[in-house]
Design a protein around this motif. Sequence first.
Motif, short mmCIF file in Angstrom:
data_model
loop_
_atom_site.label_atom_id
_atom_site.label_comp_id
_atom_site.label_asym_id
_atom_site.label_seq_id
_atom_site.Cartn_x
_atom_site.Cartn_y
_atom_site.Cartn_z
N LYS B 47 -14.77 -42.76 -15.52
CA LYS B 47 -13.36 -42.54 -15.24
C LYS B 47 -12.57 -41.94 -16.41
O LYS B 47 -11.75 -41.04 -16.19
N PRO B 48 -12.80 -42.39 -17.65
CA PRO B 48 -12.02 -41.80 -18.75
C PRO B 48 -12.26 -40.31 -18.95
O PRO B 48 -11.50 -39.65 -19.66
N ALA B 49 -13.32 -39.75 -18.33
CA ALA B 49 -13.59 -38.32 -18.50
C ALA B 49 -12.95 -37.48 -17.42
O ALA B 49 -12.93 -36.26 -17.51
N SER B 50 -12.40 -38.15 -16.36
CA SER B 50 -12.02 -37.39 -15.17
C SER B 50 -10.87 -36.43 -15.41
O SER B 50 -10.93 -35.26 -15.02
N LYS B 51 -9.80 -36.93 -16.06
CA LYS B 51 -8.62 -36.08 -16.21
C LYS B 51 -8.92 -34.88 -17.09
O LYS B 51 -8.55 -33.75 -16.80
N MET B 52 -9.65 -35.16 -18.17
CA MET B 52 -10.04 -34.07 -19.06
C MET B 52 -10.93 -33.07 -18.32
O MET B 52 -10.79 -31.85 -18.48
N GLY B 53 -11.81 -33.59 -17.48
CA GLY B 53 -12.72 -32.72 -16.74
C GLY B 53 -11.99 -31.75 -15.84
O GLY B 53 -12.29 -30.56 -15.81
N VAL B 54 -10.98 -32.25 -15.13
CA VAL B 54 -10.31 -31.36 -14.17
C VAL B 54 -9.44 -30.35 -14.91
O VAL B 54 -9.37 -29.17 -14.52
N VAL B 55 -8.83 -30.75 -16.02
CA VAL B 55 -8.03 -29.78 -16.79
C VAL B 55 -8.94 -28.69 -17.35
O VAL B 55 -8.64 -27.49 -17.24
N ALA B 56 -10.09 -29.10 -17.89
CA ALA B 56 -11.02 -28.12 -18.43
C ALA B 56 -11.52 -27.19 -17.33
O ALA B 56 -11.64 -25.97 -17.53
N ALA B 57 -11.79 -27.77 -16.15
CA ALA B 57 -12.32 -26.95 -15.05
C ALA B 57 -11.32 -25.87 -14.66
O ALA B 57 -11.69 -24.71 -14.47
N MET B 172 -20.19 -29.91 -23.21
CA MET B 172 -18.81 -29.59 -23.58
C MET B 172 -17.91 -30.81 -23.43
O MET B 172 -17.06 -31.08 -24.29
N MET B 173 -18.12 -31.57 -22.35
CA MET B 173 -17.30 -32.77 -22.15
C MET B 173 -17.53 -33.79 -23.26
O MET B 173 -16.58 -34.44 -23.72
N ILE B 174 -18.78 -33.96 -23.68
CA ILE B 174 -19.08 -34.91 -24.76
C ILE B 174 -18.27 -34.52 -26.00
O ILE B 174 -17.57 -35.36 -26.59
N LEU B 175 -18.32 -33.25 -26.36
CA LEU B 175 -17.61 -32.80 -27.55
C LEU B 175 -16.10 -32.99 -27.38
O LEU B 175 -15.41 -33.48 -28.28
N SER B 197 -23.25 -42.88 -21.66
CA SER B 197 -23.67 -42.57 -20.28
C SER B 197 -23.77 -41.07 -20.08
O SER B 197 -24.69 -40.59 -19.40
N LEU B 198 -22.80 -40.34 -20.63
CA LEU B 198 -22.86 -38.88 -20.48
C LEU B 198 -24.12 -38.32 -21.14
O LEU B 198 -24.77 -37.43 -20.60
#
Lengths: 208, 299
Positions: B47-57, B172-175, B197-198
């Motif tokens: 869950k903590p990666a979700s917002k960043m993921g969609v903005v990056a996408a 990229m998400m890990i970084l 987990s990532l």
Amino acid sequence: MSNPHKSKNSDLPRYGMLIDLDRCVGCHTCEIACKIENDVPLGIWRSWVKEIEKGKYPDVVRSFRPTLCNHCENPICVKVCPVNAAWQREDGIVMLDPHLCVGCRYCMSACPYEVRYIHPTKGMIDKCDFCSTRVDAGLKPSCVEACPSSARIFGDLNDAKSEVAKLVATKAVSTLKPEIGTGPRVYYIGLDPATMEIKREAKLVWEK
Amino acid sequence: MGKVVFDVQYQTTLAFLISYYFYFTGLSAGSFMISTLSYGFGMEKFKPASKMGVVAAVLLLLLAPQFLLMQVGWPIKSIWNHFVYFNPLSAMSYGAFLLMLYPMNSVVYGIFMFQGNLKMTKIFGLIGIPLALAVHGYTGWILALGVARDYWNTGLMPIVFLFSAMVSGISMMILMIMVRDRFFTKEKTINHELIDSLAKLLGWLLVVDLFLVFCDYSVLLYSKLEAQEVAHFMLFGKMSFWFVIVENLIGKVIPMIIVMIPGMRKSYFWLILAALMNMAGILAMRIVTVYGGQALPLM
């Protein structure tokens, strides 16, 4: 709206070409005639003659493979073009519509014969069209007209009385890469397989 | 056998700009998938990666088509013509629509996520998954349907593209998560569990990716002459440095080993190194596939 070039009409000619390599002397006149007729820029060819040398002295020979658009029965370029700029006339000539072409170059990389090129000033694709304007006026394509040994024979493959149809029917002819299933309509007599050798190395763009 | 006296050089058509386009759509699709893991599939740990993921996408998918527009001869005309003169047989024709629909859906999905509307987020996340698969899968189809090139013309191509998209997206998400957690949060500490987990996910996806490369090459080497030649060109010829060393050794094998060993995975130094190497390797993969796949003259 999606495809402005579609229409169905039979009883039309199906243009094709036969290149008799027993007659070809490798003079490259067809190349030059094509360049003059179609105003093809420097460094680029619509039609060219690949020339190879094989054997060891004194048994040496030069083989030629005149190359041009094969005006396939089932052209890949027409299938892959995203904007319908590559299209096929009812008489089989594969054309390019400069009003639609956006220069994405997909057709160039999909063509198994590598006969398409990007026009350096127009920024769009260009290719051999069997000199369609000359054909429409009842003339032969300029490479056929210019060939000094009459090695190129152009005509209607549907017309059983035409010279090209007779030769294709009675001679041992071959086409380039028939296995891809494009149905090329440029036939060769006496084509040397050595002119179609696949290379293992290439000069890369970042090499000097 | 014969020595070439005269031949015309093929103009290399789809080269670096297209590679970058594929790379950035891949990163976008990969980060979108990470963002849907929690909201779409209920994997709470991501869950903590979700917002960043969609903005990056969204941002990456706004960047990616710019390379495409630089590549084509007529950029403005190409936008218009792609929508008006649709060719249902051409994979590229669908691309224009996907490149519009996917970021629009991602924006809607992101807005609902930031508003905290879980139900709508889930719906748009699940709509987005096939769109993300399509927007990157179609790039693989573009190459696979360019039937002249044996290196491209394989049913594996869309799948290889999807897996390389996911691995580069995760790296990229890990970084990005490390940088965000370390510098832009109040706690200034990195979320261990999420990164771990990532990294585990990255390891298993890299195993699949390497297996796909093995499948592809084993078939190429046994296939017809043209395919054999291109496989030799990649494995032992001029492309071998980029394919074997950069793409597979640096880009996939070493990162896979790093994230598979628990001691190394827990160390941020090694993990950052693995992620950077993987991102560079996938960029090399795009260039090798797009440019290398058509570098050999056909006849």
